[in-house]
Structures are given as structure tokens and as C-alpha cells.
Scaffold this active site. Structure first.
Site, PDB file in Angstrom:
ATOM      1  N   GLY A  11       0.833  -1.211   0.000  1.00  0.00           N
ATOM      2  CA  GLY A  11       0.000   0.000   0.000  1.00  0.00           C
ATOM      3  C   GLY A  11       0.859   1.249   0.000  1.00  0.00           C
ATOM      4  N   GLY A  14      -0.402   4.891  -1.314  1.00  0.00           N
ATOM      5  CA  GLY A  14      -1.556   5.583  -0.734  1.00  0.00           C
ATOM      6  C   GLY A  14      -1.165   6.729   0.184  1.00  0.00           C
ATOM      7  N   TYR A 140     -15.094  -4.118   7.555  1.00  0.00           N
ATOM      8  CA  TYR A 140     -13.721  -3.608   7.684  1.00  0.00           C
ATOM      9  C   TYR A 140     -13.182  -3.914   9.081  1.00  0.00           C
ATOM     10  CZ  TYR A 140     -10.170   0.202   7.971  1.00  0.00           C
ATOM     11  OH  TYR A 140      -9.029   0.954   8.142  1.00  0.00           O
ATOM     12  N   LYS A 144      -9.998  -6.294  10.234  1.00  0.00           N
ATOM     13  CA  LYS A 144      -8.821  -5.645  10.856  1.00  0.00           C
ATOM     14  C   LYS A 144      -8.525  -6.257  12.223  1.00  0.00           C
ATOM     15  CE  LYS A 144      -7.391  -2.263   8.081  1.00  0.00           C
ATOM     16  NZ  LYS A 144      -6.007  -2.150   7.612  1.00  0.00           N
ATOM     17  N   PRO A 167      -4.086   3.732  14.196  1.00  0.00           N
ATOM     18  CA  PRO A 167      -4.195   5.188  14.015  1.00  0.00           C
ATOM     19  C   PRO A 167      -5.654   5.648  14.101  1.00  0.00           C
ATOM     20  CG  PRO A 167      -3.255   4.097  12.063  1.00  0.00           C
ATOM     21  CD  PRO A 167      -3.866   3.040  12.935  1.00  0.00           C
ATOM     22  N   HIS A 183     -12.583   9.806   3.040  1.00  0.00           N
ATOM     23  CA  HIS A 183     -12.864  10.178   4.431  1.00  0.00           C
ATOM     24  C   HIS A 183     -13.298  11.643   4.508  1.00  0.00           C
ATOM     25  CE1 HIS A 183     -10.418   6.531   5.144  1.00  0.00           C
ATOM     26  NE2 HIS A 183     -11.233   6.396   6.162  1.00  0.00           N
ATOM     27  N   LYS A 191     -14.904  19.619  -1.400  1.00  0.00           N
ATOM     28  CA  LYS A 191     -16.193  20.321  -1.531  1.00  0.00           C
ATOM     29  C   LYS A 191     -16.014  21.837  -1.439  1.00  0.00           C
ATOM     30  CE  LYS A 191     -18.550  17.534   1.362  1.00  0.00           C
ATOM     31  NZ  LYS A 191     -19.665  16.907   2.102  1.00  0.00           N
ATOM     32  N   TRP A 205     -21.825  17.004   5.390  1.00  0.00           N
ATOM     33  CA  TRP A 205     -22.791  15.913   5.533  1.00  0.00           C
ATOM     34  C   TRP A 205     -23.004  15.597   7.011  1.00  0.00           C
ATOM     35  CZ3 TRP A 205     -20.267  12.443   1.194  1.00  0.00           C
ATOM     36  CH2 TRP A 205     -20.572  13.019  -0.046  1.00  0.00           C
TER      37      TRP A 205
END
Ligand code: NAP
Ligand code: GDP
Length: 318
Positions: A11, A14, A140, A144, A167, A183, A191, A205
Site C-alpha cells: 500500500g 496511498g 472492515y 482488521k 491510528p 474520508h 467540496k 454531511w
């Protein structure tokens, strides 16, 4: 980690992987460390054979395991099954390949959203398996949690040094700014950018009242490199700012408004889910090991992230 070592970061392309690259190539550079930052193009780690080939090719002595199906509240709500299955496959493949290839240490990544929803606060490392996680992201979360089970089992049965970090909400350069998948902080940044450009209202939101502890990806990278080199336990460690630094979503939105100098109308769409109200975590264990570690002030980190977003708008994930 005195001898020559090869560190594979799964990863590696990312948000967290690129922050580790910045720190490992910069302020924490060491001549005996060779880093390999893998993307899904190097290997689809949900595929066992591809995972084994990557390990045969890179021959890592150490692994930071970040690769995962990742997403914010709204992606989790839609794809609990995929989150569970994909991440379970990836984690089993990476830890088993690490074992078979004699990797000396693996540091994997859990998250504070995997803790029980009904709990006492602050949450600490002993509570990972205490009760069901929030329903919005149970797929998820359970996959995990199983990393911690694998770490303990590999240690007990084979003496492996496989550990994990927990984290809180991470943000920074190279984040996923896609509104459907990402996220909250990258979503707010994207936005506000669009609201400024199009002269339209900025909509947060949910109610804005849920609370989160945010960690800047570069601070997380510094701490994860320390965990790889020096943290001696198999049990996980929470990597978080203090409880006093928790902010509401509304306060996080205000920090982005200030950083991007947005002067337009702000709305709250309360038809959208608030998700988990809070997951306030204790960083007492981290403070026992690293009493002097200095976190980047939230507003400064938000400003740096907004600047990066504006400078890289054409090419970033959105
Ligand atoms: P990210 O920016 O979405 O990056 C995900 C990485 O995983 C990318 O490098 C991606 O490769 C790779 N990947 C995804 N599926 C893969 C597959 N099947 N095979 C190989 N590689 C695959 O995620 P992140 O925010 O950096 O998250 C890193 C870790 O931190 C994850 O384990 C996540 O659960 C954990 N974490 C994140 C947060 C947060 O707020 N972001 C909070 C707590 C914990 P490509 O670039 O090729 O797609
Ligand atoms: P979580 O911390 O795992 O719940 O995931 P997120 O980082 O997606 O944060 C979700 C919280 O932020 C919820 O309270 C949402 O209602 C709120 N929120 C406000 N605006 C946004 C947005 O644009 N994107 C996302 N993902 N969440 C938002």
C-alpha cells in the site's frame, strides 16, 4: 535494525505509504535501509500467488503492511462484505508470505473505528475485541481485528515479531479526495474547492456534531517508522493525538474554511448519516514510550493538506 535491511511497504502508493516515503527518504534516511513502496500494480495482494511472487522478488527483511480496501463512512456503508473479504485475504496473504520468507518484523495497520461501539471512554489497546464494532463498518472492522489475532498466533506458534498500530482518522497529501469513497477531511477540502470555484454553498454531511481525533499523515509516518525500528511489543499501540485534541466535524469544517479562505454559505445535510458518534482513544501508551513526540498543530496540518490539494488538483485521486 543495524544490518542492511529491505523494507517492503504494502500500500506504498496511498496516503500513509507516501507519507512514510517522504519521511524515510528525508529526515529519517538511514544508509542501511532500502525501501520498496509497492502498489496494487506490483501485486494484487488479495491473490496468494501474486503476493508470494512479490516477496520472492523484493526479498524484504521487514514489512510495513498498509495495503487494504480503505474508505470513509459512505463507502463502508455500501460494501461491508467486500471490505471484510478483500481485507481478510490481503492480510492472510501478506502475513503468511512474511512468515514463509523469514521477515524479521511486520507492522500492520488497524484503525480506531474497529473498537466496540458501546464502550467506555477513552478507548485503549486492551479493548480491541471487547464487543461489536459500529454497524456502519463491521466488515472492515472484523477483518482488521483478525490482524491482531494473526499477530498473536504467529508469535505464539512461530515466535514471529508481527505487531500492529491503531491510528485515528488520518489526512494529508496523497489522500483520496473522492466524495463517494473518501474520508471526511479530504471530502471537506474537495467540496470547499468546488464551492469556491462554482460560487455555490458548501455542504457538510450529517449534523457536524460527531467527534474525531485527526492525525496528520506525516506525524503518523514518523511514528510508524519508530514502531518498525524500536517498538518491542506484539500487542498493538494507538497512534493518536491526545483526547484534548478531539474536534467535532463542524470544527474540522471550520478549519478547512479558514485554510481555504472560503467566504460563501455553509449548510449541513442532516439526511446524511453521522456514523459513529465518537471513538475517543487514549494515547497514554504512546506517551509512555514517546513522551516528547510533537504532533503538527491541526490547523497547520490542514493548511498544508489544502495547499497540496490545490497544487496537485489535476492529478490527485478525486
Ligand atoms: P489509501 O490511500 O487508499 O491507499 C491504499 C493502498 O493500498 C494503495 O497503495 C493501494 O494501491 C493499496 N491496495 C489496495 N488494494 C490492494 C490490493 N488488492 N493489492 C495491493 N495493494 C492494494 O489508504 P491509506 O489511507 O493510506 O490507508 C493505509 C492503511 O492505513 C490501511 O491499512 C488503512 O486501513 C489504515 N488506516 C487508514 C486511516 C485513514 O483515515 N485513511 C485510518 C486508520 C487506519 P494502489 O495505489 O495501486 O491502488
Ligand atoms: P469515520 O470516521 O470512519 O466515520 O469516517 P469518515 O472519515 O468518513 O467521517 C465520517 C463523519 O464525517 C460522519 O459524521 C459524516 O457525516 C461526516 N462528514 C461530513 N462531511 C463529509 C464528507 O464530505 N465526507 C465524509 N466521508 N464524511 C463527511
Amino acid at each position: 535494525m543495524g544490518d542492511k535491511c529491505v523494507i517492503l511497504v504494502t500500500g506504498g502508493t496511498g496516503l500513509v505509504g507516501q507519507a512514510i516515503k517522504t519521511i524515510a527518504d528525508g529526515e529519517e534516511k538511514r544508509p542501511n535501509e532500502e525501501w520498496y513502496f509497492a502498489s496494487s500494480k506490483d501485486a494484487d495482494l488479495s491473490d496468494r500467488e501474486a503476493t508470494e511472487k512479490l516477496f520472492e522478488r523484493v526479498k524484504p527483511t521487514h514489512v510495513i503492511h498498509l495495503a487494504a480496501m480503505v474508505g470513509g463512512l459512505f463507502r463502508n456503508l455500501k460494501y461491508n462484505l467486500d471490505f471484510y473479504r478483500t481485507n481478510t485475504l490481503i492480510n492472510d496473504n501478506v502475513l503468511n508470505a512474511s512468515f514463509k520468507n523469514g521477515v524479521k518484523k511486520v507492522v500492520s495497520c488497524l484503525s480506531t473505528c474497529i473498537f466496540p461501539d458501546k464502550t467506555t471512554y477513552p478507548i485503549d489497546e486492551t479493548m480491541v475485541h471487547n464487543g461489536p464494532p459500529h454497524d456502519s463498518n463491521f466488515g472492515y472492522s472484523f477483518s482488521k481485528r483478525m490482524i491482531d489475532v494473526l499477530n498473536r498466533a504467529y508469535n505464539k506458534q512461530h515466535g514471529c515479531q508481527f505487531t500492529s498500530v491503531i491510528p485515528t482518522n488520518v489526512f494529508g497529501p496523497y489522500d483520496n479526495f473522492n466524495l463517494e469513497d473518501g474520508h471526511v477531511l479530504p471530502g471537506l477540502i474537495n467540496k470547499i474547492y468546488c464551492a469556491k470555484r462554482d460560487n455555490t454553498p458548501f455542504t457538510v454531511w450529517g449534523t457536524g456534531s460527531p467527534r474525531r481525533q485527526f492525525i496528520y499523515s506525516l506525524d503518523l509516518a514518523r511514528l510508524m517508522i519508530w514502531v518498525l525500528r524500536d517498538y518491542p511489543e506484539i500487542d498493538p499501540i494507538i497512534l493518536s493525538v491526545g483526547e484534548e485534541d478531539e474536534v467535532s466535524i463542524k470544527e474540522a469544517a471550520e478549519a478547512v474554511i479558514e485554510a481555504m479562505e472560503f467566504k460563501g454559505e455553509v449548510k449541513f445535510d442532516t439526511t446524511k448519516s453521522d456514523g459513529q458518534f465518537k471513538k475517543t482513544a487514549s494515547n497514554a501508551k504512546l506517551r509512555k514510550y514517546r513522551p516528547d513526540f510533537k504532533f503538527t498543530p491541526f490547523k497547520q496540518a490542514v493548511k498544508e493538506s489544502c495547499n497540496w490539494f490545490e497544487a496537485n488538483y489535476e492529478t490527485l485521486r478525486k
